[in-house]
Design a protein around this motif. Structure first.
Motif, mmCIF file in Angstrom:
data_model
loop_
_atom_site.group_PDB
_atom_site.id
_atom_site.type_symbol
_atom_site.label_atom_id
_atom_site.label_comp_id
_atom_site.label_asym_id
_atom_site.label_seq_id
_atom_site.Cartn_x
_atom_site.Cartn_y
_atom_site.Cartn_z
ATOM 1 N N UNK A 146 0.847 -1.187 0.000
ATOM 2 C CA UNK A 146 0.000 0.000 0.000
ATOM 3 C C UNK A 146 0.883 1.237 0.000
ATOM 4 N N UNK A 147 0.588 2.172 -0.901
ATOM 5 C CA UNK A 147 1.343 3.413 -0.953
ATOM 6 C C UNK A 147 2.809 3.170 -1.216
ATOM 7 N N UNK A 148 3.635 3.898 -0.526
ATOM 8 C CA UNK A 148 5.077 3.765 -0.726
ATOM 9 C C UNK A 148 5.708 2.936 0.389
ATOM 10 N N UNK A 149 4.920 2.054 0.993
ATOM 11 C CA UNK A 149 5.416 1.215 2.079
ATOM 12 C C UNK A 149 6.470 0.230 1.619
ATOM 13 N N UNK A 150 7.073 -0.438 2.567
ATOM 14 C CA UNK A 150 8.091 -1.437 2.272
ATOM 15 C C UNK A 150 7.500 -2.566 1.446
ATOM 16 N N UNK A 151 8.281 -3.070 0.530
ATOM 17 C CA UNK A 151 7.863 -4.186 -0.303
ATOM 18 C C UNK A 151 8.606 -5.451 0.115
ATOM 19 N N UNK A 152 7.886 -6.565 0.063
ATOM 20 C CA UNK A 152 8.483 -7.858 0.367
ATOM 21 C C UNK A 152 8.483 -8.708 -0.899
ATOM 22 N N UNK A 153 9.557 -9.432 -1.138
ATOM 23 C CA UNK A 153 9.612 -10.333 -2.280
ATOM 24 C C UNK A 153 8.622 -11.484 -2.128
ATOM 25 N N UNK A 154 8.101 -11.692 -0.926
ATOM 26 C CA UNK A 154 7.121 -12.754 -0.683
ATOM 27 C C UNK A 154 5.691 -12.262 -0.890
ATOM 28 N N UNK A 155 5.495 -10.970 -0.979
ATOM 29 C CA UNK A 155 4.176 -10.388 -1.243
ATOM 30 C C UNK A 155 4.158 -9.946 -2.700
ATOM 31 N N UNK A 156 4.041 -10.936 -3.595
ATOM 32 C CA UNK A 156 4.133 -10.676 -5.022
ATOM 33 C C UNK A 156 3.082 -11.471 -5.791
ATOM 34 N N UNK A 157 2.785 -10.998 -6.985
ATOM 35 C CA UNK A 157 1.871 -11.693 -7.887
ATOM 36 C C UNK A 157 2.325 -11.450 -9.310
ATOM 37 N N UNK A 158 2.093 -12.423 -10.163
ATOM 38 C CA UNK A 158 2.451 -12.291 -11.566
ATOM 39 C C UNK A 158 1.340 -11.622 -12.355
ATOM 40 N N UNK A 159 1.688 -10.574 -13.084
ATOM 41 C CA UNK A 159 0.743 -9.887 -13.969
ATOM 42 C C UNK A 159 1.427 -9.660 -15.310
#
Length: 94
Positions: A36-49
């Motif tokens: 959400x927003x500019x929050x931290x990103x995790x490589x485990x919170x991903x989806x293919x599009x």
């Protein structure tokens, strides 16, 4: 390769979760980080599009998350629901 990068490769190998849900089978994809927003990103919170569903006019970045998730009936009608679609596919494929 780090565990997070291995997970992203596995997610990428599933293809676009939206195209798959539309009955198009495997369509090559880009890995989208769910956050959400500019929050931290995790490589485990991903989806293919695929490029169209990721950054195209009818894509998540093109339409905005709320409109995109409503249009494609993403679980929970939020971006985090994309991970549900990935996990459902991976669980069936195992």
């Amino acid at each position: 390769m780090t565990p997070g990068k291995r997970w992203m490769a596995k997610v990428a190998a599933t293809g676009c979760v939206i195209c798959r849900g539309l009955g198009r089978g495997y369509v090559p994809c880009e890995v989208h980080h769910v956050a959400e927003g500019s929050g931290l990103r995790s490589d485990y919170a991903t989806a293919g599009l695929c490029p169209d569903h990721h950054r195209g006019g009818a894509g998540l970045h093109g339409m905005g998350a709320m409109a995109f998730c409503a249009l494609y009936r993403v679980p929970g009608e939020c971006e985090w629901g994309l991970m549900v679609l990935v996990n459902e596919y991976l669980a069936r494929a195992a």
